[in-house]
Design a protein around this motif. Structure first.
Motif, PDB file in Angstrom:
ATOM      1  N   VAL A  86       0.850  -1.195   0.000  1.00  0.00           N
ATOM      2  CA  VAL A  86       0.000   0.000   0.000  1.00  0.00           C
ATOM      3  C   VAL A  86       0.885   1.244   0.000  1.00  0.00           C
ATOM      4  O   VAL A  86       0.610   2.224  -0.701  1.00  0.00           O
ATOM      5  N   TYR A  87       1.985   1.191   0.757  1.00  0.00           N
ATOM      6  CA  TYR A  87       2.926   2.327   0.785  1.00  0.00           C
ATOM      7  C   TYR A  87       3.426   2.642  -0.627  1.00  0.00           C
ATOM      8  O   TYR A  87       3.389   3.792  -1.075  1.00  0.00           O
ATOM      9  N   ASP A  88       3.882   1.617  -1.354  1.00  0.00           N
ATOM     10  CA  ASP A  88       4.413   1.861  -2.701  1.00  0.00           C
ATOM     11  C   ASP A  88       3.313   2.308  -3.661  1.00  0.00           C
ATOM     12  O   ASP A  88       3.567   3.097  -4.579  1.00  0.00           O
ATOM     13  N   THR A  89       2.095   1.835  -3.430  1.00  0.00           N
ATOM     14  CA  THR A  89       0.968   2.275  -4.259  1.00  0.00           C
ATOM     15  C   THR A  89       0.733   3.771  -4.052  1.00  0.00           C
ATOM     16  O   THR A  89       0.562   4.528  -5.018  1.00  0.00           O
ATOM     17  N   ILE A  90       0.751   4.197  -2.804  1.00  0.00           N
ATOM     18  CA  ILE A  90       0.505   5.615  -2.505  1.00  0.00           C
ATOM     19  C   ILE A  90       1.651   6.480  -3.033  1.00  0.00           C
ATOM     20  O   ILE A  90       1.429   7.556  -3.606  1.00  0.00           O
ATOM     21  N   LYS A  91       2.886   6.025  -2.877  1.00  0.00           N
ATOM     22  CA  LYS A  91       4.022   6.796  -3.407  1.00  0.00           C
ATOM     23  C   LYS A  91       3.934   6.917  -4.932  1.00  0.00           C
ATOM     24  O   LYS A  91       4.326   7.936  -5.511  1.00  0.00           O
ATOM     25  N   THR A  92       3.409   5.872  -5.579  1.00  0.00           N
ATOM     26  CA  THR A  92       3.233   5.915  -7.031  1.00  0.00           C
ATOM     27  C   THR A  92       2.222   6.993  -7.410  1.00  0.00           C
ATOM     28  O   THR A  92       2.463   7.804  -8.320  1.00  0.00           O
ATOM     29  N   LEU A  93       1.104   7.035  -6.680  1.00  0.00           N
ATOM     30  CA  LEU A  93       0.088   8.057  -6.954  1.00  0.00           C
ATOM     31  C   LEU A  93       0.639   9.456  -6.662  1.00  0.00           C
ATOM     32  O   LEU A  93       0.398  10.410  -7.406  1.00  0.00           O
ATOM     33  N   GLU A  94       1.411   9.555  -5.585  1.00  0.00           N
ATOM     34  CA  GLU A  94       2.010  10.842  -5.201  1.00  0.00           C
ATOM     35  C   GLU A  94       2.920  11.350  -6.325  1.00  0.00           C
ATOM     36  O   GLU A  94       2.891  12.542  -6.669  1.00  0.00           O
ATOM     37  N   ALA A  95       3.679  10.443  -6.913  1.00  0.00           N
ATOM     38  CA  ALA A  95       4.604  10.834  -7.994  1.00  0.00           C
ATOM     39  C   ALA A  95       3.852  11.323  -9.227  1.00  0.00           C
ATOM     40  O   ALA A  95       4.413  12.036 -10.065  1.00  0.00           O
ATOM     41  N   MET A  96       2.598  10.937  -9.351  1.00  0.00           N
ATOM     42  CA  MET A  96       1.777  11.388 -10.492  1.00  0.00           C
ATOM     43  C   MET A  96       1.067  12.701 -10.212  1.00  0.00           C
ATOM     44  O   MET A  96       0.353  13.219 -11.063  1.00  0.00           O
ATOM     45  N   GLY A  97       1.177  13.206  -8.986  1.00  0.00           N
ATOM     46  CA  GLY A  97       0.549  14.483  -8.652  1.00  0.00           C
ATOM     47  C   GLY A  97      -0.777  14.369  -7.921  1.00  0.00           C
ATOM     48  O   GLY A  97      -1.474  15.370  -7.746  1.00  0.00           O
ATOM     49  N   VAL A  98      -1.133  13.153  -7.497  1.00  0.00           N
ATOM     50  CA  VAL A  98      -2.355  13.009  -6.686  1.00  0.00           C
ATOM     51  C   VAL A  98      -2.109  13.658  -5.329  1.00  0.00           C
ATOM     52  O   VAL A  98      -1.049  13.475  -4.722  1.00  0.00           O
ATOM     53  N   GLU A  99      -3.095  14.452  -4.839  1.00  0.00           N
ATOM     54  CA  GLU A  99      -2.888  15.200  -3.596  1.00  0.00           C
ATOM     55  C   GLU A  99      -3.562  14.594  -2.373  1.00  0.00           C
ATOM     56  O   GLU A  99      -3.190  14.893  -1.240  1.00  0.00           O
ATOM     57  N   VAL A 100      -4.614  13.778  -2.611  1.00  0.00           N
ATOM     58  CA  VAL A 100      -5.328  13.172  -1.481  1.00  0.00           C
ATOM     59  C   VAL A 100      -5.602  11.706  -1.805  1.00  0.00           C
ATOM     60  O   VAL A 100      -6.022  11.388  -2.929  1.00  0.00           O
ATOM     61  N   ALA A 101      -5.391  10.826  -0.834  1.00  0.00           N
ATOM     62  CA  ALA A 101      -5.779   9.420  -0.986  1.00  0.00           C
ATOM     63  C   ALA A 101      -6.746   9.058   0.137  1.00  0.00           C
ATOM     64  O   ALA A 101      -6.455   9.278   1.314  1.00  0.00           O
ATOM     65  N   VAL A 102      -7.888   8.549  -0.260  1.00  0.00           N
ATOM     66  CA  VAL A 102      -8.902   8.069   0.690  1.00  0.00           C
ATOM     67  C   VAL A 102      -8.713   6.558   0.774  1.00  0.00           C
ATOM     68  O   VAL A 102      -8.765   5.873  -0.247  1.00  0.00           O
ATOM     69  N   ILE A 103      -8.477   6.042   1.989  1.00  0.00           N
ATOM     70  CA  ILE A 103      -8.066   4.632   2.116  1.00  0.00           C
ATOM     71  C   ILE A 103      -8.999   3.857   3.033  1.00  0.00           C
ATOM     72  O   ILE A 103      -9.267   4.274   4.161  1.00  0.00           O
ATOM     73  N   ARG A 104      -9.480   2.731   2.539  1.00  0.00           N
ATOM     74  CA  ARG A 104     -10.151   1.738   3.405  1.00  0.00           C
ATOM     75  C   ARG A 104      -9.289   0.480   3.402  1.00  0.00           C
ATOM     76  O   ARG A 104      -8.920  -0.022   2.337  1.00  0.00           O
ATOM     77  N   THR A 105      -9.010  -0.008   4.582  1.00  0.00           N
ATOM     78  CA  THR A 105      -8.130  -1.161   4.716  1.00  0.00           C
ATOM     79  C   THR A 105      -8.590  -2.042   5.881  1.00  0.00           C
ATOM     80  O   THR A 105      -9.245  -1.561   6.800  1.00  0.00           O
ATOM     81  N   ARG A 106      -8.215  -3.323   5.826  1.00  0.00           N
ATOM     82  CA  ARG A 106      -8.558  -4.199   6.959  1.00  0.00           C
ATOM     83  C   ARG A 106      -7.504  -4.124   8.064  1.00  0.00           C
ATOM     84  O   ARG A 106      -7.653  -4.740   9.110  1.00  0.00           O
ATOM     85  N   HIS A 107      -6.439  -3.363   7.844  1.00  0.00           N
ATOM     86  CA  HIS A 107      -5.339  -3.313   8.815  1.00  0.00           C
ATOM     87  C   HIS A 107      -5.511  -2.157   9.805  1.00  0.00           C
ATOM     88  O   HIS A 107      -5.430  -0.982   9.416  1.00  0.00           O
ATOM     89  N   ASN A 108      -5.703  -2.477  11.072  1.00  0.00           N
ATOM     90  CA  ASN A 108      -5.826  -1.444  12.122  1.00  0.00           C
ATOM     91  C   ASN A 108      -4.580  -0.565  12.125  1.00  0.00           C
ATOM     92  O   ASN A 108      -3.462  -1.075  12.163  1.00  0.00           O
ATOM     93  N   GLY A 109      -4.791   0.751  12.113  1.00  0.00           N
ATOM     94  CA  GLY A 109      -3.677   1.683  12.287  1.00  0.00           C
ATOM     95  C   GLY A 109      -2.832   1.924  11.050  1.00  0.00           C
ATOM     96  O   GLY A 109      -1.883   2.719  11.095  1.00  0.00           O
ATOM     97  N   LEU A 110      -3.164   1.285   9.922  1.00  0.00           N
ATOM     98  CA  LEU A 110      -2.301   1.437   8.735  1.00  0.00           C
ATOM     99  C   LEU A 110      -2.291   2.883   8.222  1.00  0.00           C
ATOM    100  O   LEU A 110      -1.241   3.406   7.850  1.00  0.00           O
ATOM    101  N   VAL A 111      -3.454   3.527   8.206  1.00  0.00           N
ATOM    102  CA  VAL A 111      -3.516   4.883   7.637  1.00  0.00           C
ATOM    103  C   VAL A 111      -2.658   5.830   8.474  1.00  0.00           C
ATOM    104  O   VAL A 111      -1.887   6.637   7.943  1.00  0.00           O
ATOM    105  N   ARG A 112      -2.768   5.690   9.778  1.00  0.00           N
ATOM    106  CA  ARG A 112      -1.962   6.544  10.665  1.00  0.00           C
ATOM    107  C   ARG A 112      -0.471   6.261  10.453  1.00  0.00           C
ATOM    108  O   ARG A 112       0.358   7.179  10.416  1.00  0.00           O
ATOM    109  N   HIS A 113      -0.131   4.991  10.314  1.00  0.00           N
ATOM    110  CA  HIS A 113       1.263   4.598  10.122  1.00  0.00           C
ATOM    111  C   HIS A 113       1.824   5.210   8.827  1.00  0.00           C
ATOM    112  O   HIS A 113       2.942   5.742   8.810  1.00  0.00           O
ATOM    113  N   LEU A 114       1.017   5.170   7.765  1.00  0.00           N
ATOM    114  CA  LEU A 114       1.489   5.675   6.465  1.00  0.00           C
ATOM    115  C   LEU A 114       1.573   7.202   6.437  1.00  0.00           C
ATOM    116  O   LEU A 114       2.370   7.766   5.686  1.00  0.00           O
ATOM    117  N   ALA A 115       0.745   7.866   7.265  1.00  0.00           N
ATOM    118  CA  ALA A 115       0.634   9.325   7.183  1.00  0.00           C
ATOM    119  C   ALA A 115       1.978  10.030   7.372  1.00  0.00           C
ATOM    120  O   ALA A 115       2.240  11.059   6.749  1.00  0.00           O
TER     121      ALA A 115
END
Ligand code: CP
Length: 315
Positions: A86-115
């Motif tokens: 998921v980290y590499d997916t978000i970095k890929t989107l970031e490199a394309m100029g995406v400014e916001v990612a809305v994330i649903r995941t089954r992993h507790n705390g993942l969004v906070r960890h990635l932030a």
């Protein structure tokens, strides 16, 4: 790493920030169908690694009403099936100029960890059994519209509390906003009471239903259970569901809420879903308004500019 504003959980928000988000969401709730260009030319990606109907589509409606370019991500058709994180997916989107990612995941705390590791703004659209902050905010907005206040309300959350990320967020919101929070349900599905914040208590089902201003029913989250707890859905409904008989014992001004999806005839009688005291459809409508406010909040970076524009069209 650029210091972005994220919405990772209600736990991380101050009471003032919650109240500002509710004020801004109410602004949009009073303007149904209105479009603006606040996010014109900006890219937002919706990354749902778990199923969703309400949250995914209401984010997309909110993004389009703010004028954003919307990218929808189908996990099963993405390179995560080839092992990409998921980290590499978000970095890929970031490199394309995406400014916001809305994330649903089954992993507790993942969004906070990635932030802390990425340069775009992250919004938690539900992480495992941890938090569902935008659902919590839309519930709060619905209560505030109905009663004119949250402080002093008695809110009962009933059902599968242990596996509910909605309850997880409300534990960090309702007591801080001055509401009394009652939890009721099967003992196997109740949280560890030693971890409950001040202002939260566990009660018998009858007390929850007959004394609450808000009766919020939760779905039994079978997908998160590791064993069968009930012989049948009928057994659950009779023991812990909001039956017609139990609903008749609610206070006259009390309302029924449910984050949905609803399992009719299990946690709630089918006839009650659209009955007069039910605010379930209102909750869904408010989901768009809340998500518009949250998108503005993360792109504004919170702070004083955000606080000063809550009642204006271009925030
Ligand atoms: N309440 C909620 O999160 O519903 P969805 O799973 O359909 O998004």
């Amino acid at each position: 790493m650029e210091n972005r504003t994220h919405l990772t959980g209600i736990k991380e928000l101050t009471v003032e920030q919650i109240e500002q988000l509710l004020m801004r969401a109410d602004y949009w709730a009073n303007r149904p169908g209105e479009f603006t260009g606040t996010l014109a030319g900006r890219f937002v990606a919706n990354l749902f690694f778990e199923p969703s109907t309400r949250t995914r589509f209401s984010f997309e409606v909110a993004e389009k009403r703010l004028g954003a370019h919307v990218l929808n991500f189908a996990a099963e058709a993405s390179s995560t099936t080839k092992g990409e994180t998921v980290y590499d997916t978000i970095k890929t989107l970031e490199a394309m100029g995406v400014e916001v990612a809305v994330i649903r995941t089954r992993h507790n705390g993942l969004v906070r960890h990635l932030a802390s590791q990425v340069g775009l703004a992250l919004i938690n659209a539900g992480d495992g059994t941890n938090e569902h902050p935008t659902q919590c905010l839309l519930d709060l907005l619905t209560m505030k519209q109905q009663f004119g206040r949250i402080s002093g309300l008695k809110v009962a959350i009933i059902g599968d509390i242990r596996h509910s990320r909605v309850a997880g967020s409300h534990l960090h919101a309702l007591p801080r906003l001055g509401a009394e929070l009652l939890l009721a349900g099967p003992p196997e599905l109740m949280p560890d009471i030693s971890t409950l914040p001040h202002g939260v208590k566990t009660v018998e089902l009858e007390e929850a239903i007959t004394t609450a201003d808000v009766v919020m029913m939760l779905r039994v989250q079978l997908e998160r259970h590791d064993r069968t707890l009930f012989a049948s859905t009928d057994v659950y409904h009779a023991a812990y569901g909001l039956t017609l008989e139990r609903a008749a014992r609610m206070k006259p001004e009390a309302v029924i809420m449910h984050p949905a999806p609803v399992n009719r005839g299990v946690e709630i009688h089918s006839d009650l879903v659209e009955a007069k005291p039910s605010l379930i459809a209102k909750q869904v409508s408010n989901g768009v308004a809340v998500r518009m406010a949250v998108l503005e909040y993360v792109l504004h970076g919170g702070g004083t500019t955000w606080a000063s524009c809550l009642q204006t069209a271009a925030c």
